[in-house]
Structure formats: C-alpha cells, structure tokens
Design a protein around this motif. Sequence first.
Motif, short mmCIF file in Angstrom:
data_model
loop_
_atom_site.label_atom_id
_atom_site.label_comp_id
_atom_site.label_asym_id
_atom_site.label_seq_id
_atom_site.Cartn_x
_atom_site.Cartn_y
_atom_site.Cartn_z
N SER A 252 47.57 -35.82 -56.78
CA SER A 252 46.92 -35.83 -55.47
C SER A 252 45.43 -36.17 -55.57
CB SER A 252 47.10 -34.47 -54.79
OG SER A 252 46.58 -33.43 -55.59
N SER A 253 44.92 -36.31 -56.81
CA SER A 253 43.53 -36.75 -56.97
C SER A 253 43.39 -38.21 -56.55
CB SER A 253 43.08 -36.59 -58.42
OG SER A 253 43.79 -37.47 -59.28
N TYR B 129 44.56 -39.29 -53.71
CA TYR B 129 44.60 -39.31 -52.24
C TYR B 129 43.20 -39.24 -51.64
CZ TYR B 129 49.54 -37.92 -52.85
OH TYR B 129 50.87 -37.85 -53.21
N LYS B 130 43.06 -39.76 -50.45
CA LYS B 130 41.79 -39.66 -49.74
C LYS B 130 41.55 -38.26 -49.19
CE LYS B 130 41.86 -44.55 -48.37
NZ LYS B 130 41.94 -45.52 -47.24
N GLU B 131 42.64 -37.56 -48.88
CA GLU B 131 42.53 -36.21 -48.35
C GLU B 131 43.21 -35.22 -49.29
OE1 GLU B 131 44.20 -36.20 -44.46
OE2 GLU B 131 42.73 -37.62 -43.64
N GLU B 132 42.80 -33.96 -49.20
CA GLU B 132 43.35 -32.92 -50.06
C GLU B 132 44.85 -32.73 -49.79
OE1 GLU B 132 41.63 -28.75 -51.41
OE2 GLU B 132 42.57 -28.60 -49.43
N GLU B 133 45.63 -32.66 -50.88
CA GLU B 133 47.07 -32.45 -50.77
C GLU B 133 47.58 -32.03 -52.13
OE1 GLU B 133 49.82 -31.45 -49.54
OE2 GLU B 133 49.67 -32.84 -47.84
#
Length: 206
Positions: free
Chosen positions: A87-88, A90-94
């Motif tokens: 998830s690093s 991704y643009k948003e935390e997830e």
Amino acid sequence: MYIPSQYKNEDLAEVKDFISSNSFAILINELQGKPWATHTPLELDKDDQGNDILIGHIARANPQWKAFETKPEVLCVFNGPHTYVSSSWYKEEEVPTWNYIAVHIYGTLSIMSESEVLSWLHGLVAHYEKEEKTPVSLKDMSPATLKQVRGVVGFRIKINEIQAAYKLSQGREEDHARIIHELHHKKDAGSLQVSHIMKKRGTKDS
C-alpha cells in the motif's frame, strides 16, 4: 469460490485462454469422506457436440479414481500468477493486499476406455513435443513401453460451472501506473506477470 463482484471475470474467451495457458491444475473430489486432491494437467477440449470439456489422467495407483463412478462431481482449480501489493504504492492510506488470478471449474467426470486414453495421449504428447529439438512420438514407441498406458486412468469432465477471479487492483485505478511500475521492477515471476497483465488490460476493469 467467493469472488467480490468487481473481481469476477465473465469474459469466457479470456478465461478459456487462461485455462489453456495454465493447464497444470488441482483435481479435487471426495474419497472416503475426505477431500482428495491431485496436481495434474487438465486440458481444455471439446466433446462430440462441440461443448467445452476438460480431459486428464491420473495414476491408477492413486486411489482418487476409485470414487469417480460413485461420486463423479469434481472441482478443478487453475492457479495463475499472484503477487503482494504494497500500500506504499497508493496515493492514499490503505492496507496492503494480494493480486492474483484463479479459475475454479465444477464438473461431472466420466472415465475413458483404455483405447480412448491412448488416442488422446498421442495427441497430447504431439502437442507438447512440437517445440522440442528432437520430439518424441508415441507412434515410435514399442508395445512394451505403451503398456504403461494401463497404469493411468483417463477421464473427461463435463463443465457445469466456471468461476473466474481476476483480482488486479480494481477500484484503485488511480494507482495502477505506480503498481505496474513497482511490480515490473520486482525479481519474482509472479510480480512480473501480474504487471504485464495489468498493463495489457489497461482500463478494462475500471
């Protein structure tokens, strides 16, 4: 198989191509009250009516075949490439996840005669040997060698249902370019294959 709707692939042509390219499958049935599984090639073919079927064989020494006549319902699992997705990227935390392709086929099995098995094996060997430098052929083998055919049980599987899961970061299309880039630079085959598939499919699942 549990498949969230966004991961379900109902493109039969694409799924059939996947099965043909990943034909080393897992054949599962019930034997003496327990699940039994064998890893074996299951080839996509057609019956006399033009319907898609699977054809395969297992060793006669494998007790799995003894349940084929009384409990002919089987599950065939075809596994494709899979990979961890950080998830690093991704643009948003997830949370991180796992991308994969898998196909399950539910079917009804019937055992082939020895002559049918031999005829099918001639074609199967010819298919896989055609790219070899010095291809072998069952036609050139001695009767003594061909007696080994008696040591296998061949079968056809009537396809009753196909379930295909293509989990390829659907719903995160804004992150696809980064995911594809990161996977492309991994060293393992699964990451590279998933990267290639995601790039090829483009925005198909968006």
